[in-house]
Design a protein around this motif. Sequence first.
Motif, PDB file in Angstrom:
ATOM      1  N   UNK A   1      29.039  36.756  14.907  1.00 48.01           N
ATOM      2  CA  UNK A   1      30.277  36.145  15.355  1.00 48.01           C
ATOM      3  C   UNK A   1      29.999  35.345  16.624  1.00 48.01           C
ATOM      4  N   UNK A   2      30.711  34.228  16.790  1.00 49.71           N
ATOM      5  CA  UNK A   2      30.579  33.394  17.972  1.00 49.71           C
ATOM      6  C   UNK A   2      31.932  33.076  18.569  1.00 49.71           C
ATOM      7  N   UNK A   3      31.999  32.138  19.511  1.00 52.05           N
ATOM      8  CA  UNK A   3      33.276  31.815  20.154  1.00 52.05           C
ATOM      9  C   UNK A   3      34.340  31.304  19.197  1.00 52.05           C
ATOM     10  N   UNK A   4      33.924  30.693  18.086  1.00 50.50           N
ATOM     11  CA  UNK A   4      34.882  30.108  17.149  1.00 50.50           C
ATOM     12  C   UNK A   4      35.100  30.947  15.903  1.00 50.50           C
ATOM     13  N   UNK A   5      34.490  32.107  15.827  1.00 47.07           N
ATOM     14  CA  UNK A   5      34.677  32.970  14.664  1.00 47.07           C
ATOM     15  C   UNK A   5      33.357  33.387  14.044  1.00 47.07           C
TER      16      UNK A   5
ATOM     17  N   UNK B   1      27.359  30.124  22.411  1.00 45.85           N
ATOM     18  CA  UNK B   1      27.293  30.506  23.825  1.00 45.85           C
ATOM     19  C   UNK B   1      27.415  32.015  24.014  1.00 45.85           C
ATOM     20  N   UNK B   2      28.161  32.676  23.174  1.00 45.04           N
ATOM     21  CA  UNK B   2      28.290  34.129  23.215  1.00 45.04           C
ATOM     22  C   UNK B   2      28.321  34.642  21.786  1.00 45.04           C
ATOM     23  N   UNK B   3      27.635  35.754  21.562  1.00 44.43           N
ATOM     24  CA  UNK B   3      27.506  36.256  20.195  1.00 44.43           C
ATOM     25  C   UNK B   3      27.714  37.772  20.171  1.00 44.43           C
TER      26      UNK B   3
ATOM     27  N   UNK C   1      44.898  38.428  25.282  1.00 44.76           N
ATOM     28  CA  UNK C   1      45.113  38.167  23.857  1.00 44.76           C
ATOM     29  C   UNK C   1      43.772  38.022  23.166  1.00 44.76           C
ATOM     30  N   UNK C   2      43.682  38.568  21.958  1.00 44.94           N
ATOM     31  CA  UNK C   2      42.427  38.577  21.204  1.00 44.94           C
ATOM     32  C   UNK C   2      42.631  37.860  19.878  1.00 44.94           C
ATOM     33  N   UNK C   3      41.852  36.820  19.678  1.00 40.13           N
ATOM     34  CA  UNK C   3      41.879  36.088  18.419  1.00 40.13           C
ATOM     35  C   UNK C   3      40.923  36.754  17.444  1.00 40.13           C
ATOM     36  N   UNK C   4      41.372  36.939  16.220  1.00 44.30           N
ATOM     37  CA  UNK C   4      40.542  37.615  15.224  1.00 44.30           C
ATOM     38  C   UNK C   4      39.258  36.845  14.983  1.00 44.30           C
ATOM     39  N   UNK C   5      38.106  37.528  15.090  1.00 43.39           N
ATOM     40  CA  UNK C   5      36.815  36.941  14.773  1.00 43.39           C
ATOM     41  C   UNK C   5      36.198  36.097  15.860  1.00 43.39           C
ATOM     42  N   UNK C   6      36.872  35.909  16.997  1.00 44.34           N
ATOM     43  CA  UNK C   6      36.354  35.059  18.074  1.00 44.34           C
ATOM     44  C   UNK C   6      35.839  35.924  19.217  1.00 44.34           C
ATOM     45  N   UNK C   7      34.613  35.671  19.659  1.00 47.38           N
ATOM     46  CA  UNK C   7      34.018  36.428  20.756  1.00 47.38           C
ATOM     47  C   UNK C   7      34.574  35.904  22.072  1.00 47.38           C
ATOM     48  N   UNK C   8      35.100  36.823  22.894  1.00 48.25           N
ATOM     49  CA  UNK C   8      35.746  36.457  24.145  1.00 48.25           C
ATOM     50  C   UNK C   8      35.014  37.096  25.318  1.00 48.25           C
ATOM     51  N   UNK C   9      34.752  36.314  26.368  1.00 46.35           N
ATOM     52  CA  UNK C   9      34.212  36.820  27.627  1.00 46.35           C
ATOM     53  C   UNK C   9      35.316  36.797  28.677  1.00 46.35           C
ATOM     54  N   UNK C  10      35.633  37.960  29.235  1.00 49.79           N
ATOM     55  CA  UNK C  10      36.644  38.081  30.278  1.00 49.79           C
ATOM     56  C   UNK C  10      35.933  38.115  31.627  1.00 49.79           C
TER      57      UNK C  10
END
Length: 565
Positions: free
Chosen positions: A242-246, A276-278, A371-380
């Motif tokens: 998974x990456x930033x876009x899904x 960028x993030x996985x 908020x968390x989008x399904x399948x998208x990797x998020x860095x807080x």
Amino acid sequence: MTEPTEPTETTEPTESRPPVRRAVRVRSLLARAGSAVLVLGVTAAVVAMATVEPVPAQVPVPPLLVEVPAPTAVVACPGTTRVPTEPEAGGDVVYDPQFDPAPGETVARLQAITAAPSATTPGEETSAGDPAATGTLDPLDATAAALAVLEPVGAAAAAGIGNLTGAVVVRGEPRGAVPAWVAGAVSSRTAEGDLRGLAAASCQRPGTETWLVGGSTSLGSSSRLVLQNPGRTPALVRLELWGPSGAVEPAGSPEYLVPAGQERVVLLEGVAAEQRRIVARVTSSGGLVTAYLQDSELRGLVPAGVDLVVAGQAPATHQVVPGLSVMQTAADGVDTSVLRLLVPGAEPGSAAITLLGAQGPVTLPGTASVSLEAGAVLDVPLGGLPAGDYTVVVDADVPVVAGALLTRGAGVGGPDDGSSEDRPLERAWAASAPTGAGLLALPAGSLGRLLVAAVPDPALQGPAEATLVVIGADGAVLGERSLSIPAGTTTALPLDALLDRADDAAGAATPAELAHPAGVVLRTADPRLTWAAVLVTPDAAGDLVSVLTPVAPQVVRAEVPVRVR
């Protein structure tokens, strides 16, 4: 003259045939009526028998409980850090010899321990005073003799390797029906060059599923996935990313065959570039495997850190990440520590983030709920936190996976003016971890502190109690310490202070060659406790840092239900 023909004897008068036909029909009707009466009689008899004597229903048979001996405890340890180059046909990875770390540049060590289990199982009781299990340190391919032997010295055993060159498997033999408590850890320290940094990780227990939260494949970054098979049968491994876009579809086949006793290396930047993030998920069939990522980055010619990403917890609505140690940074500073989250399911959601500090829970402004989008990797981003040690608690309304990135360096947390790109950066990944008892091996020369936290639980009141056992390099128990951790707080215990106090309690000085703890064991029945070790090596260009997560005791069933059909 012709004579008249005489009638034959079979000739009968016409008027005599009807009576014969009527007699035949009467007999036929009587026969049919008799058959019908017979059938009705048999049917009635059967119904009567069923009414008087019903057929008994099938009685369920309870399953048989078959005793199963405890298996050998196995943990597989990473090898040394390597500088990868582009893949070549017919192989997984090739290495440029001029960049291959030499022993004089990289110091790689391994430490393994066993301890007496404190849990009990039906039919056999154990206590902390019982002897520890014996064990061995074997090469992954098991083609050579054991590299070291774990011989108990009372309730513990320890063995180490000072010049690690490859992957190692630590095995602990069970004592009756009780699995061995066994742990291992490796550290690779490189003072300069492309792999400048401290990369440390606990050895992992093989399984069928591994979640790796960390890494990047953007320009200048490398995520080297290492699949290890310490078993005796080949394993077919499937990779999901998974990456930033899904979700990311890997280039080529997503499946890899890992032979028994070998490892397979896959460069993720070759199968999923510019992410960028996985987050990676590894599943296996046919055999149990371990997996880890070597995450590294270069900014031109300036090293930007290296560390090992190890397995975290499977998706859940409650995740705990211990071992978060941050510097003082501005809220909008560069290269700050981050919390990485992913919803691997199809439904989006939200998560509440709480950080447990020395004085209690801390809520980072702007991140109380994300908020968390399904399948998208998020860095807080975790910029703006006061410098200190924390434990991250994530409560979401959908299952998530979590991990945290720690950063160190002269430019961390400063303004985004480009000056930080000319300064070395160090990184460390902390994985989500279970709560409760466990053990942690500490490679020789480890400096830093042990972080122990009590996660709040409405059903439990008061502080969380535990006993911390310190194990010396020769396997002897150096001492014990009682811990009382207030709910909602994180307590930091310096590793060198653990040894000093243990020595004072024992009333004897420790020889110089044994003057470091080889491991610690946390014994507790409180499910709120979570812990990790933050290793720190001082350096003029910025401290080197890494995080070790403890190994939870192996849980097995002493009896297995078997049904006979």
